[in-house]
Write a protein that holds these residues in place. Structure first.
Motif, PDB file in Angstrom:
ATOM      1  N   GLN A 187      17.388 -80.466   2.480  1.00  0.00           N
ATOM      2  CA  GLN A 187      18.187 -81.383   3.284  1.00  0.00           C
ATOM      3  C   GLN A 187      17.322 -82.053   4.361  1.00  0.00           C
ATOM      4  O   GLN A 187      17.565 -83.185   4.735  1.00  0.00           O
ATOM      5  N   ASP A 188      16.335 -81.333   4.838  1.00  0.00           N
ATOM      6  CA  ASP A 188      15.476 -81.857   5.902  1.00  0.00           C
ATOM      7  C   ASP A 188      14.155 -81.117   5.826  1.00  0.00           C
ATOM      8  O   ASP A 188      14.114 -79.896   5.961  1.00  0.00           O
ATOM      9  N   PHE A 189      13.064 -81.840   5.594  1.00  0.00           N
ATOM     10  CA  PHE A 189      11.771 -81.185   5.460  1.00  0.00           C
ATOM     11  C   PHE A 189      11.334 -80.491   6.745  1.00  0.00           C
ATOM     12  O   PHE A 189      10.488 -79.599   6.718  1.00  0.00           O
ATOM     13  N   ARG A 190      11.901 -80.895   7.881  1.00  0.00           N
ATOM     14  CA  ARG A 190      11.528 -80.232   9.128  1.00  0.00           C
ATOM     15  C   ARG A 190      12.030 -78.799   9.151  1.00  0.00           C
ATOM     16  O   ARG A 190      11.567 -77.984   9.961  1.00  0.00           O
ATOM     17  N   SER A 191      12.985 -78.460   8.275  1.00  0.00           N
ATOM     18  CA  SER A 191      13.452 -77.072   8.218  1.00  0.00           C
ATOM     19  C   SER A 191      12.350 -76.144   7.729  1.00  0.00           C
ATOM     20  O   SER A 191      12.474 -74.915   7.838  1.00  0.00           O
ATOM     21  N   LEU A 192      11.268 -76.711   7.186  1.00  0.00           N
ATOM     22  CA  LEU A 192      10.121 -75.881   6.805  1.00  0.00           C
ATOM     23  C   LEU A 192       9.519 -75.200   8.030  1.00  0.00           C
ATOM     24  O   LEU A 192       8.906 -74.157   7.917  1.00  0.00           O
ATOM     25  N   ASP A 193       9.694 -75.806   9.190  1.00  0.00           N
ATOM     26  CA  ASP A 193       9.303 -75.225  10.481  1.00  0.00           C
ATOM     27  C   ASP A 193       7.820 -74.900  10.571  1.00  0.00           C
ATOM     28  O   ASP A 193       7.421 -73.860  11.095  1.00  0.00           O
ATOM     29  N   HIS A 194       6.998 -75.798  10.066  1.00  0.00           N
ATOM     30  CA  HIS A 194       5.561 -75.662  10.264  1.00  0.00           C
ATOM     31  C   HIS A 194       5.240 -75.759  11.758  1.00  0.00           C
ATOM     32  O   HIS A 194       5.925 -76.472  12.497  1.00  0.00           O
ATOM     33  N   PRO A 195       4.181 -75.110  12.207  1.00  0.00           N
ATOM     34  CA  PRO A 195       3.797 -75.233  13.617  1.00  0.00           C
ATOM     35  C   PRO A 195       3.550 -76.668  14.069  1.00  0.00           C
ATOM     36  O   PRO A 195       3.628 -76.947  15.262  1.00  0.00           O
ATOM     37  N   MET A 196       3.255 -77.591  13.130  1.00  0.00           N
ATOM     38  CA  MET A 196       3.052 -78.978  13.540  1.00  0.00           C
ATOM     39  C   MET A 196       4.327 -79.599  14.116  1.00  0.00           C
ATOM     40  O   MET A 196       4.275 -80.590  14.830  1.00  0.00           O
ATOM     41  N   PHE A 197       5.488 -78.992  13.816  1.00  0.00           N
ATOM     42  CA  PHE A 197       6.750 -79.489  14.338  1.00  0.00           C
ATOM     43  C   PHE A 197       7.181 -78.774  15.620  1.00  0.00           C
ATOM     44  O   PHE A 197       8.190 -79.130  16.218  1.00  0.00           O
ATOM     45  N   TRP A 198       6.453 -77.754  16.020  1.00  0.00           N
ATOM     46  CA  TRP A 198       6.792 -77.045  17.256  1.00  0.00           C
ATOM     47  C   TRP A 198       6.341 -77.877  18.450  1.00  0.00           C
ATOM     48  O   TRP A 198       5.319 -78.585  18.370  1.00  0.00           O
ATOM     49  N   PRO A 199       7.044 -77.780  19.568  1.00  0.00           N
ATOM     50  CA  PRO A 199       6.522 -78.409  20.790  1.00  0.00           C
ATOM     51  C   PRO A 199       5.139 -77.839  21.114  1.00  0.00           C
ATOM     52  O   PRO A 199       4.867 -76.657  20.886  1.00  0.00           O
ATOM     53  N   ASN A 330      -2.601 -64.612   7.129  1.00  0.00           N
ATOM     54  CA  ASN A 330      -1.328 -64.955   7.770  1.00  0.00           C
ATOM     55  C   ASN A 330      -1.398 -66.258   8.555  1.00  0.00           C
ATOM     56  O   ASN A 330      -0.428 -67.020   8.603  1.00  0.00           O
ATOM     57  N   TRP A 331      -2.545 -66.536   9.196  1.00  0.00           N
ATOM     58  CA  TRP A 331      -2.631 -67.783   9.959  1.00  0.00           C
ATOM     59  C   TRP A 331      -2.542 -68.985   9.028  1.00  0.00           C
ATOM     60  O   TRP A 331      -1.947 -70.012   9.369  1.00  0.00           O
ATOM     61  N   GLN A 332      -3.105 -68.854   7.831  1.00  0.00           N
ATOM     62  CA  GLN A 332      -3.010 -69.939   6.855  1.00  0.00           C
ATOM     63  C   GLN A 332      -1.582 -70.088   6.351  1.00  0.00           C
ATOM     64  O   GLN A 332      -1.090 -71.209   6.180  1.00  0.00           O
ATOM     65  N   LEU A 333      -0.918 -68.968   6.086  1.00  0.00           N
ATOM     66  CA  LEU A 333       0.466 -69.016   5.608  1.00  0.00           C
ATOM     67  C   LEU A 333       1.373 -69.703   6.624  1.00  0.00           C
ATOM     68  O   LEU A 333       2.187 -70.556   6.271  1.00  0.00           O
ATOM     69  N   LEU A 334       1.250 -69.330   7.895  1.00  0.00           N
ATOM     70  CA  LEU A 334       2.106 -69.933   8.910  1.00  0.00           C
ATOM     71  C   LEU A 334       1.741 -71.402   9.117  1.00  0.00           C
ATOM     72  O   LEU A 334       2.621 -72.266   9.232  1.00  0.00           O
ATOM     73  N   HIS A 335       0.465 -71.695   9.145  1.00  0.00           N
ATOM     74  CA  HIS A 335       0.004 -73.070   9.360  1.00  0.00           C
ATOM     75  C   HIS A 335       0.502 -74.001   8.265  1.00  0.00           C
ATOM     76  O   HIS A 335       1.022 -75.093   8.546  1.00  0.00           O
ATOM     77  N   MET A 336       0.388 -73.582   7.004  1.00  0.00           N
ATOM     78  CA  MET A 336       0.661 -74.491   5.888  1.00  0.00           C
ATOM     79  C   MET A 336       2.011 -74.282   5.214  1.00  0.00           C
ATOM     80  O   MET A 336       2.509 -75.181   4.545  1.00  0.00           O
ATOM     81  N   TYR A 337       2.601 -73.088   5.370  1.00  0.00           N
ATOM     82  CA  TYR A 337       3.851 -72.797   4.665  1.00  0.00           C
ATOM     83  C   TYR A 337       4.995 -72.440   5.592  1.00  0.00           C
ATOM     84  O   TYR A 337       6.145 -72.383   5.174  1.00  0.00           O
ATOM     85  N   GLY A 338       4.706 -72.159   6.861  1.00  0.00           N
ATOM     86  CA  GLY A 338       5.767 -71.910   7.823  1.00  0.00           C
ATOM     87  C   GLY A 338       6.257 -70.488   7.904  1.00  0.00           C
ATOM     88  O   GLY A 338       7.321 -70.232   8.468  1.00  0.00           O
ATOM     89  N   PHE A 339       5.503 -69.518   7.357  1.00  0.00           N
ATOM     90  CA  PHE A 339       5.903 -68.115   7.468  1.00  0.00           C
ATOM     91  C   PHE A 339       4.659 -67.238   7.446  1.00  0.00           C
ATOM     92  O   PHE A 339       3.564 -67.687   7.111  1.00  0.00           O
TER      93      PHE A 339
END
Length: 515
Positions: A187-199, A330-339
């Motif tokens: 519904q919304d790609f921002r729901s992936l919640d990658h760190p690039m979308f964090w303040p 884990n840093w790669q997983l969170l950076h690129m996949y959001g978890f």
């Protein structure tokens, strides 16, 4: 655009935006569902966003049948809305899979928004789904593939992702795109919640020391550069297809995250690895629904006709089926996949020591100006040998150093006396010492046997690295052990905690080995 350290990886899903250029591939010949050239102008047709099905999974499964995607029989939706749909019908010319297992595509009970669950006992080697190449979404299958092919020289970039991203910009916003049922799953790609979308403040506060804020900064700079210097000129050259008011920088950024999290990259044949750049990424419907863990039980296999997801070990009824995105920290997983994977689940987790941190530790122990000058000369020589760099990092795993040659050489050179270093330079960094060569693999055992000066330098470097985090290991251990306190954390706080904690565990393990 994602920055990934060089290390052995399973070439399954795209792991980072480093290199790659367009490569000729198959089109959509012989597949009538995808050969329509009648796509509306983006500006006239409007965005398909907000027009998603109320039951997207049912619509997607029906699309799979029309597209020739072969799913295991009795595929059922569970959770995420609506009732259970009928199994998708196979097209008349589709060959059935022999002895196909039962699986469920699910929202409930899965690790992420979607997942695949086994509805029956599975054995190793079972085919879970088969996706014909015509159903893949790529620069070679999009309705604008001709434009992309003609402009391939002007669309080259550091990432190699621009042609796919342009295809996605068009197909995602074209209401008649045959891939709309596929896009409706998000519904919304921002729901992936990658760190690039964090303040930025939250990203810095939660991820300081992990390397993710720096990687995100590079990504955002590259995204802006790509969009302004490549995407916008291409859109302005094709105003009947693209509209910058619709195909915005913000949408482009969301699609970058989508490609990061869900695209696959087909591995090259061994004989092509040295001659060709990596294949461009592509979207693989159904296969991208599977979630990732290090201890996975399925992987993607490639053939000229189709891509197949196949089990790699027996799977019990009701168990989630996991793919692997590669040997990802884990840093790669969170950076690129959001978890991130909670400790101790990720056996591929790593921690970094910045190369300049080792130089800093060496300079701090230099007690005179002459010794500091020697360290500076040694560092310059290591740079000439291409063992170190201002932005490089030494990568530590649970069982060994993954950048073993670089770290071993750096420790040895920075611990040399002036006379030893002079002789070493005269030999251009070569030594005839087969015993040292045998011991160059820096396993945990080998680390514990380092010479005392090298141990001390490495120990000091780890301490400096730990200082870069905003909290200590004990505080995070206490938080993980306190279930009530942990559950009060936001999802972002939990994921960041898993990244920090895993890295610090590896660094503290190293401290014990070289103390």
């Amino acid at each position: 655009m994602a920055s990934v350290p060089k290390r052995p990886r399973v070439a399954r899903r795209r792991g980072g935006r480093d290199t790659g250029h367009p490569d000729p591939g198959s089109g959509l010949r012989g597949h009538p569902r995808f050969t329509s050239a009648s796509h509306p102008q983006a500006a006239a047709g409007g965005s398909a966003r907000g027009q998603r099905s109320a039951d997207p999974l049912s619509g997607f499964l029906a699309w799979c049948g029309r597209a020739g995607v072969q799913l295991s029989p009795k595929v059922r939706q569970r959770g995420g809305g609506g009732g259970e749909p009928d199994p998708p019908q196979q097209p008349p010319d589709a060959s059935p899979l022999p002895s196909r297992p039962q699986v469920r595509l699910s929202r409930a009970g899965a690790v992420a928004g979607y997942g695949m669950l086994a509805a029956a006992e599975l054995q190793a080697g079972e085919v879970l789904c088969s996706v014909p190449r015509a159903a893949l979404l790529s620069q070679h299958t999009s309705a604008i593939r001709g434009l992309l092919r003609d402009a391939q020289e002007s669309l080259q970039s550091q990432s190699g992702w621009v042609p796919l991203l342009l295809a996605l910009l068009h197909e995602y916003t074209a209401s008649s795109s045959p891939w709309q049922p596929y896009f409706s799953l998000w519904q919304d790609f921002r729901s992936l919640d990658h760190p690039m979308f964090w303040p930025e403040e939250e990203r810095t506060r939660l991820l300081q020391g992990t390397g993710i804020p720096e990687a995100v900064d590079k990504d955002l700079a590259n995204i802006h550069l790509e969009y302004s210097s490549i995407i916008l000129p291409f859109m302005k050259a094709h105003p009947k297809i693209f509209d910058p008011k619709l195909h915005t920088l913000e949408l482009y950024k969301e699609l970058v995250a989508f490609v990061m999290a869900y695209s696959f990259q087909e591995p090259l044949e061994e004989e092509d690895e040295d001659e060709k750049g990596p294949n461009p990424p592509m979207m693989v419907p159904v296969a991208d629904i599977l979630n990732h863990v290090a201890n996975h039980n399925a992987n993607l296999e490639y053939s000229p006709q189709c891509l197949r997801m196949v089990t790699t070990q027996p799977i019990s009824k009701g168990q989630e089926i996991f793919n692997t995105y590669g040997q990802m920290a884990n840093w790669q997983l969170l950076h690129m996949y959001g978890f991130a994977e909670p400790y101790p689940g990720n056996s591929n987790d790593t921690a970094d020591i910045q190369m300049v941190t080792v130089r800093k530790a060496a300079l701090q122990r230099a007690s005179s100006e002459a010794q500091q000058q020697l360290v500076a000369e040694q560092w310059d020589f290591l740079c000439q040998l291409e063992m170190v760099g201002e932005e490089g990092a030494f990568v530590l795993g649970w069982d060994e150093v993954l950048t073993e040659e670089e770290l071993s050489t750096t420790l040895k050179v920075l611990c040399m006396s002036e006379e030893e270093f002079k002789e070493y330079k005269e030999q251009d960094g070569w030594e005839d010492n087969s015993e040292e060569e045998e011991n160059s693999t820096l396993s945990n055992e080998a680390l514990s046997r380092l010479k005392t000066p090298c141990k001390k330098l490495l120990y000091d470097s780890v301490l400096l690295t730990l200082e870069s985090y905003g909290s200590d290991l004990k505080a995070e251990q206490d938080l993980l052990n306190n279930k009530e306190a942990y559950e009060k954390l936001s999802r972002r706080e939990q994921q960041a905690l898993h990244v920090r904690y895993g890295q610090k565990r590896i660094l503290h393990q190293l401290l014990e080995l070289v103390h």
